[in-house]
Scaffold this motif. Structure first.
Motif, PDB file in Angstrom:
ATOM      1  N   GLY A   1       0.812  -1.206   0.000  1.00  0.00           N
ATOM      2  CA  GLY A   1       0.000   0.000   0.000  1.00  0.00           C
ATOM      3  C   GLY A   1       0.848   1.259   0.000  1.00  0.00           C
ATOM      4  N   LEU A   2       2.073   1.168   0.514  1.00  0.00           N
ATOM      5  CA  LEU A   2       2.978   2.304   0.482  1.00  0.00           C
ATOM      6  C   LEU A   2       3.270   2.728  -0.944  1.00  0.00           C
ATOM      7  CD1 LEU A   2       4.997   4.297   1.706  1.00  0.00           C
ATOM      8  CD2 LEU A   2       6.656   2.447   1.819  1.00  0.00           C
ATOM      9  N   LEU A   3       3.410   1.758  -1.836  1.00  0.00           N
ATOM     10  CA  LEU A   3       3.662   2.063  -3.244  1.00  0.00           C
ATOM     11  C   LEU A   3       2.463   2.789  -3.844  1.00  0.00           C
ATOM     12  CD1 LEU A   3       5.366   1.906  -5.771  1.00  0.00           C
ATOM     13  CD2 LEU A   3       4.538  -0.436  -6.142  1.00  0.00           C
TER      14      LEU A   3
ATOM     15  N   GLY B   1       6.413   7.996 -16.269  1.00  0.00           N
ATOM     16  CA  GLY B   1       7.556   7.087 -16.150  1.00  0.00           C
ATOM     17  C   GLY B   1       7.541   6.304 -14.858  1.00  0.00           C
ATOM     18  N   ARG B   2       8.604   5.594 -14.653  1.00  0.00           N
ATOM     19  CA  ARG B   2       8.772   4.749 -13.471  1.00  0.00           C
ATOM     20  C   ARG B   2       8.957   5.623 -12.234  1.00  0.00           C
ATOM     21  NH1 ARG B   2      11.069  -0.409 -12.368  1.00  0.00           N
ATOM     22  NH2 ARG B   2      12.307  -0.468 -10.463  1.00  0.00           N
TER      23      ARG B   2
ATOM     24  N   ASP C   1       9.123  -4.449 -10.239  1.00  0.00           N
ATOM     25  CA  ASP C   1       8.316  -4.051 -11.388  1.00  0.00           C
ATOM     26  C   ASP C   1       6.952  -4.737 -11.351  1.00  0.00           C
ATOM     27  OD1 ASP C   1      10.154  -2.297 -12.573  1.00  0.00           O
ATOM     28  OD2 ASP C   1      11.246  -3.953 -13.474  1.00  0.00           O
ATOM     29  N   ASP C   2       6.910  -5.972 -10.849  1.00  0.00           N
ATOM     30  CA  ASP C   2       5.630  -6.669 -10.727  1.00  0.00           C
ATOM     31  C   ASP C   2       4.711  -5.960  -9.743  1.00  0.00           C
ATOM     32  OD1 ASP C   2       6.381  -8.590 -12.554  1.00  0.00           O
ATOM     33  OD2 ASP C   2       7.073 -10.024 -11.034  1.00  0.00           O
ATOM     34  N   ASP C   3       5.291  -5.450  -8.650  1.00  0.00           N
ATOM     35  CA  ASP C   3       4.500  -4.679  -7.685  1.00  0.00           C
ATOM     36  C   ASP C   3       3.920  -3.437  -8.356  1.00  0.00           C
ATOM     37  OD1 ASP C   3       5.078  -6.425  -5.595  1.00  0.00           O
ATOM     38  OD2 ASP C   3       6.896  -5.335  -5.036  1.00  0.00           O
TER      39      ASP C   3
END
Length: 269
Positions: free
Chosen positions: A94-96, A123-124, A135-137
């Motif tokens: 959830g932080l992401l 972008g990233r 990246d999957d997250d």
């Protein structure tokens, strides 16, 4: 900048035009780093911000997640110069989601609000590397957030007059200091509103704690910004629930009861 205005570039002296209003100052010599006789030993004060809070001889820092014993929440404490603060738990994906939503509604260099769609299409995020998400997250979280691009609450934040993100605050409550972090404070039609994001589906298991958390925020911010309502937005299913603080006196009584239940002093603050 200083060389071209305050100081003469060649001599280093004060510019002749400023001599009447400026005066050089030297702090003198400092003791050598090897001379330990001038050093003063010190230690940080003890921090007791976690439960139980039974000792009433010190000020206690309390967040809503501590009061409700919600150890699965997104927050934990960190201490800096003697005062505890809240930070998001890095282990929680959830932080992401919160970090991606942080710029939502903020004005770009062109003066336009950053929309959820523009953030997702961008972008990233540096937060992926900063907090060690894969990246999957990122793909998983963006997929969830993509379903909220047209959500009413998201559009309200995007169209608001002003937005404050990750707003840290504290407020005295007798011997206690109540602390918290609001995901979003936004000004709409001249009134401040709160939005708190939960990276989850709506669930009856934690809803009472989340409602208390929103009333807690509304209570603490009543003197500063007087927010009229707080909205819980559950990111995974898009369900939203609005909370208002109808009775300040009743909430204070509830807050005291919750503090007592968490191990705090049972006397009035």
């Amino acid at each position: 900048m200083l060389s071209g205005s305050l100081l003469e570039p060649e001599s280093g002296e004060i510019n002749s035009f400023l001599k009447e209003i400026a005066e050089p100052f030297s702090p003198g010599e400092f003791p050598s780093l090897e001379d330990r006789s001038s050093w003063t030993e010190f230690s940080l004060p003890e921090i007791t911000s976690v439960m139980p809070v039974a000792d009433s001889s010190y000020v206690k820092y309390l967040s809503p997640t501590f009061i409700t014993s919600d150890y699965e929440a997104e927050f934990e404490t960190a201490s800096d110069a003697g005062s505890p603060d809240l930070v998001k738990r890095k282990a929680n994906i959830g932080l992401l989601a919160h970090s991606i939503l942080e710029p939502l509604g903020m004005k770009s260099v062109q003066g336009l609000p950053l929309t959820l769609k523009s953030i997702i299409d961008g972008g990233r995020p540096v937060s992926v590397d900063r907090v060690s998400f894969s990246d999957d997250d990122l793909i998983e979280v963006k997929k969830v957030l993509s379903g909220l691009v047209q959500h009413q609450i998201i559009k309200e934040v995007e169209d608001s007059e002003r937005v404050l993100s990750e707003f840290h605050f504290q407020h005295g409550f007798g011997k206690y200091v109540l602390i918290g972090i609001v995901d979003k404070l936004y000004l709409k039609d001249g009134k401040w509103r709160i939005v708190d994001f939960k990276y989850a589906n709506w669930s009856p298991g934690f809803i009472d704690k989340y409602r208390f958390q929103m009333r807690f925020y509304l209570y603490i911010l009543r003197d500063l910004l007087s927010p009229v309502e707080a909205t819980l937005l559950f990111l995974k299913d898009g369900k939203a629930e609005k909370i208002v603080l109808e009775d300040q006196v009743s909430f204070e009584a509830e807050l005291l009861q919750m503090i007592s239940r968490a191990g705090g002093d049972t006397n009035e603050p």
